[in-house]
Design an enzyme around this catalytic site. Structure first.
Site, mmCIF file in Angstrom:
data_model
loop_
_atom_site.group_PDB
_atom_site.id
_atom_site.type_symbol
_atom_site.label_atom_id
_atom_site.label_comp_id
_atom_site.label_asym_id
_atom_site.label_seq_id
_atom_site.Cartn_x
_atom_site.Cartn_y
_atom_site.Cartn_z
ATOM 1 C CD GLU A 1 31.949 10.118 26.768
ATOM 2 O OE1 GLU A 1 31.473 10.979 27.529
ATOM 3 O OE2 GLU A 1 32.345 9.007 27.151
ATOM 4 C CD GLU B 1 36.620 7.998 27.238
ATOM 5 O OE1 GLU B 1 35.863 8.006 28.232
ATOM 6 O OE2 GLU B 1 36.860 9.005 26.558
HETATM 7 O O1 AHR Z 1 37.507 8.876 31.273
HETATM 8 C C1 AHR Z 1 36.834 9.914 31.906
HETATM 9 C C2 AHR Z 1 35.770 10.555 31.024
HETATM 10 O O2 AHR Z 1 34.776 9.626 30.760
HETATM 11 C C3 AHR Z 1 36.210 11.025 29.662
HETATM 12 O O3 AHR Z 1 36.772 12.275 29.675
HETATM 13 C C4 AHR Z 1 34.915 11.043 28.907
HETATM 14 O O4 AHR Z 1 35.093 10.843 27.529
HETATM 15 C C5 AHR Z 1 34.096 9.960 29.572
HETATM 16 O O5 AHR Z 1 32.827 10.388 29.866
#
Ligand code: AHR
Length: 514
Positions: free
Chosen positions: A194, A317
């Site tokens: 991110e 994710e």
């Molecule tokens: O999964 C939790 C968080 O969500 C992770 O650390 C991040 O990459 C995302 O914003």
């Protein structure tokens, strides 16, 4: 909210129910599509809350039965799930993680503060060797996330050298001294996380330069060289995918993407994990289905910039994100997991299968105790969530060949003039040679009849499992661990027609017979 026949529904005129609607599902077994990479069923384990410490790692001296520190009950359940891939150590955590602090004798490792997640001490007890021990026990592949935000190209290069080099390299010798003479097999390696946010608030152009800077110094023996992944965008923004693929991220196997399902769509009040109204069931389903639009938009960009389809689109994710459970540390992202989560997972799988050509990896957030988890623990207790069961039911889709599906006469589930398809489906020819069909009914109140036609196969019956329950928020507790779990399901053709009654709010995975 009601179910309606697609095609005759004028949105906004929500009227009579279509309880007797018959949806026609056609599977074209004669037109195999892309292979559904088993890594679509990947997991994500971050140093966050009790996701690793307690949830997986208890240390070798714990009274909780463990193997070299990893708890036996959780590892056993994950083995049953045939987890193909685990991403570690973050997430946001990765961009403050310094790998040298996680090697060597555990009692000598520095204790840090986990600034991203609750400000709690990070003992560094789980480091590179412990992670690979877990990976080897699970029989999974390793997906390691490097620190771009606060790390250097030298640190990245040396971590790769430490993990993969052979022979006389001093880092290979240090690895051997720490207990692992043979190189570790790093299947995938990503640089940063991110980068548009917690990973450094960068522009995609700046990130691309930094990625290439780090990637230049990644040197590993050929057989141990990991596939590289560039950290991409989120939501409806395709700019990251565009810039990264156009400007040329060096040697990348894929560009990653993150998208979370929030019932309200708002980060300040996301919605509760349990005890929610039907309107939040509906908005959760609606929000989940946006995944397909995001994938299509990004794949269109990739098709333009990478017509040879070298670059994958990796959703590393995804999952539901609710308000944290009352009384828990807000930085631990602990939430309950219900039938709604199981349906969300299945809807996502059906979307991923439809885009298997580019979506060759995904990682649900997260494996244990965090967000949409497979497993929840409390000290020595453990339970399996409805999401766990969805993953288990979908195992035949790992490395299966996708088959095109068409849904004619689908019903619409909706409210206030908005509607989503009631039935979602996917099909594949699995490694065991059988055709499997997955069906999801997103409507929490009404069953739908689905007539299955497998072109090229005389389908006489279907047999498999169903996951459903009375309540939308049905979930397992430590007192009632089996409150919700899959049960057998079958249906047979009659009069040449194979009709499947798909109950409200259900997930089915069925093998086709005949
Ligand atoms: O999964 C939790 C968080 O969500 C992770 O650390 C991040 O990459 C995302 O914003």
């Amino acid at each position: 909210m009601k179910a309606f026949k697609t095609g005759i529904l004028a949105l906004g005129v929500l009227a009579a129910t279509s309880a007797y609607a018959q949806v026609q599902l056609t599977v074209d077994a004669g037109k195999p599509g892309a292979v559904i990479n088993k890594n679509v069923y990947g997991q994500f384990a971050e140093h966050l809350g009790t996701g690793i410490y307690e949830g997986l790692w208890v240390g070798p001296n714990s009274k909780i039965p463990n193997t070299r520190g990893w708890r036996n009950d959780v590892v056993g359940a994950l083995k049953d799930l045939q987890v193909p891939l685990v991403r570690w150590p973050g997430g946001c955590f990765a961009d403050e993680y310094h790998w040298r602090e996680g090697i060597g004798p555990r009692d000598k490792r520095p204790v840090k503060v986990n600034t991203n997640w609750g400000g709690v001490p990070e003992s560094n007890a789980v480091g590179t060797h412990e992670f690979f021990d877990l990976i080897e026990m699970l029989g999974a592949d390793a997906y390691v996330n490097a620190n771009l935000g606060t790390g250097s190209a030298q640190e990245t290069a040396e971590w790769i050298e430490y993990m993969t080099s052979e022979g006389k390299s001093s880092l290979a010798q240090l690895r051997a001294k720490n207990g692992h003479p043979k190189p570790f097999k790093v299947a995938y390696f990503t640089i940063g996380n991110e980068a548009w946010g917690c990973g450094g608030n960068m522009t995609p152009e700046y990130y691309t330069s930094l990625y290439n800077h780090h990637a230049t110094f990644i040197k590993a023996p050929k057989e141990y060289r990991p596939k590289l992944i560039a950290s991409g965008g989120t939501g409806d923004d395709t700019k990251w995918t565009d810039v990264l693929s156009r400007q040329g991220v060096k040697e990348t196997d894929g560009i990653s993407f993150h998208y979370y399902t929030l019932p309200t769509g708002k980060w300040d009040v996301k919605g509760a994990a349990t005890g929610f109204p039907e309107s939040e069931w509906f908005s959760t389903m609606t929000s989940t289905l946006r995944m397909e639009d995001f994938i299509k938009a990004n794949v269109a960009v990739l098709d333009k910039n990478d017509p040879q389809k070298k670059i994958g689109f990796y959703v590393d994710e995804w999952g539901t994100w609710y308000d944290v459970e009352k009384g828990t540390n807000p930085g631990f992202l602990f939430q309950r997991n219900t039938l709604r989560d199981a349906v969300v997972a299945a809807l996502n799988f059906n979307i991923f299968h439809a885009h298997a050509e580019r979506v060759r990896m995904t990682n649900i957030a997260q494996m244990v105790n965090v967000l949409q988890a497979m497993i929840i623990t409390d000290k020595d207790k453990m339970l399996l969530t409805p999401t766990y069961w969805t993953y288990k039911m979908y195992i035949p889709f790992q490395d299966a060949t996708s088959l095109p599906v068409t849904l004619a006469n689908n019903v619409t589930y909706g409210e206030n003039g908005k509607g989503i398809p009631g039935i979602s489906a996917s099909a594949a020819r699995a490694k065991d040679g059988k055709t499997y069909v997955a069906l999801v009914n997103a409507n929490p109140r009404e069953a739908t009849d689905v007539v299955l036609n497998v072109a090229g196969q005389n389908a006489s019956a279907v047999r498999g499992q169903i996951l459903t329950a009375e309540a939308m928020d049905a979930h397992n507790t430590f007192e009632h661990k089996d409150a919700i779990k899959p049960v057998p399901f079958s249906a047979s053709a009659s009069g040449g027609k194979l009709s499947i009654k798909v109950p409200a709010k259900s997930v089915l995975v069925l093998a086709v017979e005949g």
